[in-house]
Design a protein around this motif. Structure first.
Motif, mmCIF file in Angstrom:
data_model
loop_
_atom_site.group_PDB
_atom_site.id
_atom_site.type_symbol
_atom_site.label_atom_id
_atom_site.label_comp_id
_atom_site.label_asym_id
_atom_site.label_seq_id
_atom_site.Cartn_x
_atom_site.Cartn_y
_atom_site.Cartn_z
ATOM 1 N N ASN A 31 -5.870 13.324 49.539
ATOM 2 C CA ASN A 31 -5.433 12.324 50.517
ATOM 3 C C ASN A 31 -4.671 12.962 51.676
ATOM 4 O OD1 ASN A 31 -6.586 10.154 49.179
ATOM 5 N ND2 ASN A 31 -4.776 9.826 47.907
ATOM 6 N N GLN A 35 -5.660 12.892 55.589
ATOM 7 C CA GLN A 35 -4.735 12.429 56.626
ATOM 8 C C GLN A 35 -4.566 13.482 57.713
ATOM 9 O OE1 GLN A 35 -1.034 11.278 54.856
ATOM 10 N NE2 GLN A 35 -1.952 9.626 53.650
ATOM 11 N N ARG A 36 -4.507 14.753 57.314
ATOM 12 C CA ARG A 36 -4.358 15.828 58.300
ATOM 13 C C ARG A 36 -5.578 15.883 59.215
ATOM 14 N NH1 ARG A 36 -4.136 21.919 56.412
ATOM 15 N NH2 ARG A 36 -2.176 21.340 55.451
ATOM 16 N N THR A 38 -7.563 13.487 60.046
ATOM 17 C CA THR A 38 -7.637 12.338 60.946
ATOM 18 C C THR A 38 -6.420 12.236 61.863
ATOM 19 O OG1 THR A 38 -6.653 10.881 59.285
ATOM 20 C CG2 THR A 38 -9.071 11.005 59.365
ATOM 21 N N GLY A 39 -5.467 13.163 61.714
ATOM 22 C CA GLY A 39 -4.293 13.169 62.579
ATOM 23 C C GLY A 39 -3.235 12.153 62.193
ATOM 24 N N GLN A 40 -3.257 11.668 60.966
ATOM 25 C CA GLN A 40 -2.294 10.656 60.533
ATOM 26 C C GLN A 40 -1.174 11.223 59.663
ATOM 27 O OE1 GLN A 40 -4.685 7.814 58.461
ATOM 28 N NE2 GLN A 40 -5.575 6.962 60.311
ATOM 29 N N LEU A 41 -1.187 12.525 59.416
ATOM 30 C CA LEU A 41 -0.213 13.129 58.513
ATOM 31 C C LEU A 41 1.147 13.236 59.191
ATOM 32 C CD1 LEU A 41 0.191 14.401 55.744
ATOM 33 C CD2 LEU A 41 -0.437 16.593 56.742
ATOM 34 N N GLU A 42 2.163 12.633 58.589
ATOM 35 C CA GLU A 42 3.523 12.654 59.123
ATOM 36 C C GLU A 42 4.296 13.868 58.612
ATOM 37 O OE1 GLU A 42 5.106 10.386 61.173
ATOM 38 O OE2 GLU A 42 3.223 9.322 61.469
ATOM 39 N N THR A 44 4.063 17.245 57.189
ATOM 40 C CA THR A 44 3.144 18.353 56.951
ATOM 41 C C THR A 44 3.632 19.276 55.833
ATOM 42 O OG1 THR A 44 4.210 19.632 58.691
ATOM 43 C CG2 THR A 44 2.279 18.338 59.304
#
Length: 70
Positions: A31, A35-36, A38-42, A44
């Motif tokens: 997951n 997220q990374r 799609t650029g949604q990772l808060e 890292t």
């Protein structure tokens, strides 16, 4: 200090519990990678934490396997 507590918790688990924990961590890793991408990772840093937790679980599994074989 936190990792020492986590490590003692992992060592107290049975083989089945460790396998379940490993499965849960691998799902979380998937997951996080998604997220990374799609650029949604808060957070890292969580990617590295999960990867290290997977290594810890595998190490403990291997140690328990070696103990039971001996």
């Amino acid at each position: 200090m936190k990792s020492n507590q986590r490590l003692s918790d992992l060592r107290a688990m049975t083989a089945d519990q460790l396998q379940d924990e490993l499965l849960k961590l691998k799902k979380e890793q998937f997951n996080l990678r998604f997220q990374r991408a799609t650029g949604q990772l808060e957070n890292t840093a969580r990617v590295t934490e999960v990867r290290k937790d997977i290594a810890r679980v595998k190490t403990i599994q291997r140690a328990k396997q070696s103990q039971s074989a001996a």
